[in-house]
Structures are given as C-alpha cells and as structure tokens.
Design a protein around this motif. Structure first.
Motif, PDB file in Angstrom:
ATOM      1  N   PRO A  38     -66.023 -41.114 -62.184  1.00  0.00           N
ATOM      2  CA  PRO A  38     -65.464 -39.804 -63.039  1.00  0.00           C
ATOM      3  C   PRO A  38     -64.913 -39.454 -61.710  1.00  0.00           C
ATOM      4  N   LEU A  39     -65.242 -39.959 -60.780  1.00  0.00           N
ATOM      5  CA  LEU A  39     -63.932 -39.654 -59.633  1.00  0.00           C
ATOM      6  C   LEU A  39     -62.326 -40.295 -60.005  1.00  0.00           C
ATOM      7  N   THR A  40     -62.543 -41.805 -60.412  1.00  0.00           N
ATOM      8  CA  THR A  40     -61.662 -42.007 -60.742  1.00  0.00           C
ATOM      9  C   THR A  40     -60.801 -41.631 -62.032  1.00  0.00           C
ATOM     10  N   ARG A  41     -61.501 -41.215 -62.783  1.00  0.00           N
ATOM     11  CA  ARG A  41     -60.752 -41.212 -64.335  1.00  0.00           C
ATOM     12  C   ARG A  41     -59.704 -40.041 -64.140  1.00  0.00           C
ATOM     13  N   GLY A  42     -59.400 -39.398 -63.353  1.00  0.00           N
ATOM     14  CA  GLY A  42     -57.861 -38.930 -64.149  1.00  0.00           C
ATOM     15  C   GLY A  42     -57.122 -39.810 -63.119  1.00  0.00           C
ATOM     16  N   GLY A  43     -55.572 -38.806 -63.674  1.00  0.00           N
ATOM     17  CA  GLY A  43     -54.650 -40.132 -63.766  1.00  0.00           C
ATOM     18  C   GLY A  43     -54.679 -40.982 -63.577  1.00  0.00           C
ATOM     19  N   GLU A  44     -55.111 -41.748 -65.130  1.00  0.00           N
ATOM     20  CA  GLU A  44     -55.278 -43.456 -66.098  1.00  0.00           C
ATOM     21  C   GLU A  44     -54.601 -42.890 -66.969  1.00  0.00           C
TER      22      GLU A  44
ATOM     23  N   SER B  41     -54.393 -51.448 -77.300  1.00  0.00           N
ATOM     24  CA  SER B  41     -54.228 -52.950 -76.276  1.00  0.00           C
ATOM     25  C   SER B  41     -53.333 -53.169 -76.611  1.00  0.00           C
ATOM     26  N   GLY B  42     -51.882 -53.681 -76.346  1.00  0.00           N
ATOM     27  CA  GLY B  42     -51.169 -54.521 -76.442  1.00  0.00           C
ATOM     28  C   GLY B  42     -49.632 -53.990 -77.594  1.00  0.00           C
ATOM     29  N   THR B  43     -50.171 -52.474 -77.371  1.00  0.00           N
ATOM     30  CA  THR B  43     -49.077 -52.323 -78.762  1.00  0.00           C
ATOM     31  C   THR B  43     -48.304 -50.910 -78.275  1.00  0.00           C
ATOM     32  N   GLN B  44     -48.941 -51.089 -76.842  1.00  0.00           N
ATOM     33  CA  GLN B  44     -48.103 -49.392 -76.812  1.00  0.00           C
ATOM     34  C   GLN B  44     -46.821 -50.308 -75.402  1.00  0.00           C
ATOM     35  N   GLU B  45     -45.749 -49.680 -75.419  1.00  0.00           N
ATOM     36  CA  GLU B  45     -44.689 -49.592 -73.922  1.00  0.00           C
ATOM     37  C   GLU B  45     -45.265 -50.262 -72.825  1.00  0.00           C
ATOM     38  N   PRO B  46     -45.216 -51.349 -72.033  1.00  0.00           N
ATOM     39  CA  PRO B  46     -45.566 -51.477 -70.798  1.00  0.00           C
ATOM     40  C   PRO B  46     -46.130 -50.661 -69.957  1.00  0.00           C
ATOM     41  N   THR B  47     -47.478 -51.429 -69.684  1.00  0.00           N
ATOM     42  CA  THR B  47     -48.113 -50.493 -69.046  1.00  0.00           C
ATOM     43  C   THR B  47     -48.134 -50.262 -67.414  1.00  0.00           C
ATOM     44  N   ARG B  48     -48.774 -49.018 -66.757  1.00  0.00           N
ATOM     45  CA  ARG B  48     -48.557 -49.542 -65.517  1.00  0.00           C
ATOM     46  C   ARG B  48     -48.889 -50.566 -64.442  1.00  0.00           C
ATOM     47  N   LEU B  49     -50.210 -50.876 -65.586  1.00  0.00           N
ATOM     48  CA  LEU B  49     -50.703 -52.009 -64.905  1.00  0.00           C
ATOM     49  C   LEU B  49     -49.547 -53.484 -64.665  1.00  0.00           C
TER      50      LEU B  49
ATOM     51  N   ASN C 119     -56.858 -57.784 -54.033  1.00  0.00           N
ATOM     52  CA  ASN C 119     -56.887 -57.237 -55.069  1.00  0.00           C
ATOM     53  C   ASN C 119     -56.624 -55.557 -55.903  1.00  0.00           C
ATOM     54  N   GLY C 120     -57.565 -55.323 -55.272  1.00  0.00           N
ATOM     55  CA  GLY C 120     -58.748 -54.160 -55.477  1.00  0.00           C
ATOM     56  C   GLY C 120     -57.327 -53.051 -54.876  1.00  0.00           C
ATOM     57  N   LEU C 121     -57.038 -53.009 -53.618  1.00  0.00           N
ATOM     58  CA  LEU C 121     -55.969 -52.338 -53.293  1.00  0.00           C
ATOM     59  C   LEU C 121     -54.248 -52.753 -54.121  1.00  0.00           C
ATOM     60  N   MET C 122     -54.129 -53.864 -54.759  1.00  0.00           N
ATOM     61  CA  MET C 122     -52.683 -54.086 -55.382  1.00  0.00           C
ATOM     62  C   MET C 122     -53.400 -53.103 -56.614  1.00  0.00           C
ATOM     63  N   LEU C 123     -54.652 -53.209 -57.039  1.00  0.00           N
ATOM     64  CA  LEU C 123     -54.668 -52.054 -58.830  1.00  0.00           C
ATOM     65  C   LEU C 123     -54.578 -50.804 -58.379  1.00  0.00           C
TER      66      LEU C 123
ATOM     67  N   THR D 155     -58.088 -48.828 -64.784  1.00  0.00           N
ATOM     68  CA  THR D 155     -57.528 -49.414 -63.387  1.00  0.00           C
ATOM     69  C   THR D 155     -58.038 -49.068 -62.466  1.00  0.00           C
ATOM     70  N   ARG D 156     -57.940 -47.646 -62.273  1.00  0.00           N
ATOM     71  CA  ARG D 156     -58.506 -47.123 -60.630  1.00  0.00           C
ATOM     72  C   ARG D 156     -59.680 -47.312 -60.337  1.00  0.00           C
ATOM     73  N   TYR D 157     -60.602 -47.430 -60.920  1.00  0.00           N
ATOM     74  CA  TYR D 157     -61.604 -47.822 -61.099  1.00  0.00           C
ATOM     75  C   TYR D 157     -62.533 -49.452 -60.473  1.00  0.00           C
ATOM     76  N   THR D 158     -61.250 -49.994 -61.385  1.00  0.00           N
ATOM     77  CA  THR D 158     -61.370 -50.999 -61.023  1.00  0.00           C
ATOM     78  C   THR D 158     -61.151 -51.755 -59.891  1.00  0.00           C
TER      79      THR D 158
END
Length: 220
Positions: free
Chosen positions: A190-196, A202-210, A16-20, A140-143
């Motif tokens: 801090p290492l996973t914050r880039g590229g998010e 929440s729920g107001t934009q276009e479909p997210t990458r997740l 599941n981590g690799l999926m995220l 997402t990346r951090y999780t």
C-alpha cells in the motif's frame, strides 16, 4: 566462491531496484548488470569444472546460471534498447525454477535459510515477469523497493556473513527471514501504490515511464 558471487548479486539487485525507482540511469545499471552477469556465469562454470563429482555443488552451481543469464539479458537489453518482453518471460521461468531450488534446499541440502531465500527470489522474479513481460507498470515502484531490499537481505548480508564465518543457516534464521519478508513486502504494497502510471494496459498506450527509464538512451 559462491559467496563472492552472491555478494555482487546483492549489489546488482540494489542497483536495479534503484533504477526502477528512478535513482540510477538505465545505461549505468546496464553496464553493471553485464559485470555481475559475467561473474555469475564464470563462477558456476568453475565450480562445475573443479567439482564434477559433487552433486550438491552441481545443484548450487546450476542455480547461479539463472542469475547470470538474467543479468546478462538485462544488461544487453538496457544498452541495446530492446523490448523487455523476453527478459520478462525468462523471469517467469526463473520464478518457477526458484520454487524447485527452494524445495531442494529444504529437503535435499538441509539448508532452510536458503530455502526461504529462494522463495524470496521466486517472488521477485515473478514481479519482474509481471512488470517486464506483461508490462504492468503499476508495480514499478513496488518492484523497485522489493529488489533493493532483497539485494541486502537475500544476498549481500548472507554472503558477507558467510565470508566472515558468521552465517548460521538454521531453522531460526529461516523463520526470521520468512517473517521479515511477509511483513515488509506486505506493508510495502500500500505504501508504494501512489504515483504509479495510471490507465495503461499492456502494450497499447504511449510509452510508459518504465520504458522511458530503461530505453531513453536510444534518443541520445
């Protein structure tokens, strides 16, 4: 038997981590979640049936259902393309209950190492709540990294050591686990914050990458 189930909890957390992290396709992860979820429902049921008068066994078995229902829920969601909000709020329930199981391991079962491991799980399921329930895709990346690492540290390695007779659940093990978790997960932030995904609420934009990552099979 509990150690056998824990071994595969490690596997599914890693997957599941690799999926995220975008390394495993959602449907493939969903199928494996169903396998492990079924195992984590059957295992505690057998433990309860064959040890009805052992309070410690019943307590440990009851905690396994939290994992079993999580993975079944996730697997069905991924394969059915359902909204993740239900899984997210169930994760909040698990995160809160995990604090109770941590206390029980420290105070009732005399198992400080698993007391710390339950704190790990409480933290991870709290992240699942923020990510899936509140749809804060910026973590997402951090999780993903936290889930993948916890798959090994809290489940696969302790389970294998238990099965081979090398696991020692003492104060030293608990301290090592606590220090490792605080340091590694703090450094990861801090290492996973880039590229998010940026600028999403929440729920107001276009479909997210997740959402695309977990529901893109609906277009196939």
């Amino acid at each position: 038997m509990g150690a056998v189930g824990l071994l595969y909890v490690g596997a599914v957390l890693f997957i599941n981590g690799l999926m995220l992290l975008g390394k495993v396709e959602a449907r493939a992860a969903g199928i494996f979640n169903l396998f492990v979820g079924a195992l984590q429902v059957i295992t505690p049921t057998l433990l309860i049936v064959f040890n009805p008068g052992d309070p410690a066994t019943l307590l440990n078995a009851s905690g396994l259902y939290l994992f079993g229902f999580t993975y079944l829920y996730v697997g069905i969601n991924l394969l059915g393309g359902f909204d993740s909000t239900g899984v997210g709020y169930f994760s909040l329930f698990v995160a809160i209950m995990a604090l109770g199981y941590s206390y029980a391991n420290f105070q009732l079962l005399g198992d400080p190492a698993f007391g710390v491991i339950w704190l790990y799980w409480s933290f991870l399921w709290a992240l699942f709540f923020v990510l899936l329930g509140l749809k804060n895709t910026r973590i997402t990346r951090y999780t993903g990294w936290v889930a993948a690492i916890q798959g090994w540290v809290t489940a696969a390695i302790p389970a294998f050591l238990t099965l081979t007779g090398y696991w020692v659940s003492g104060t030293l093990t608990a301290i090592v686990l606590a220090v490792f978790g605080v340091v590694v997960f703090a450094v990861l932030w801090p290492l996973t914050r880039g590229g998010e995904p940026a600028g999403e609420t929440s729920g107001t934009q276009e479909p997210t990458r997740l959402e695309e990552r977990t529901h893109r099979f609906r277009r196939t």
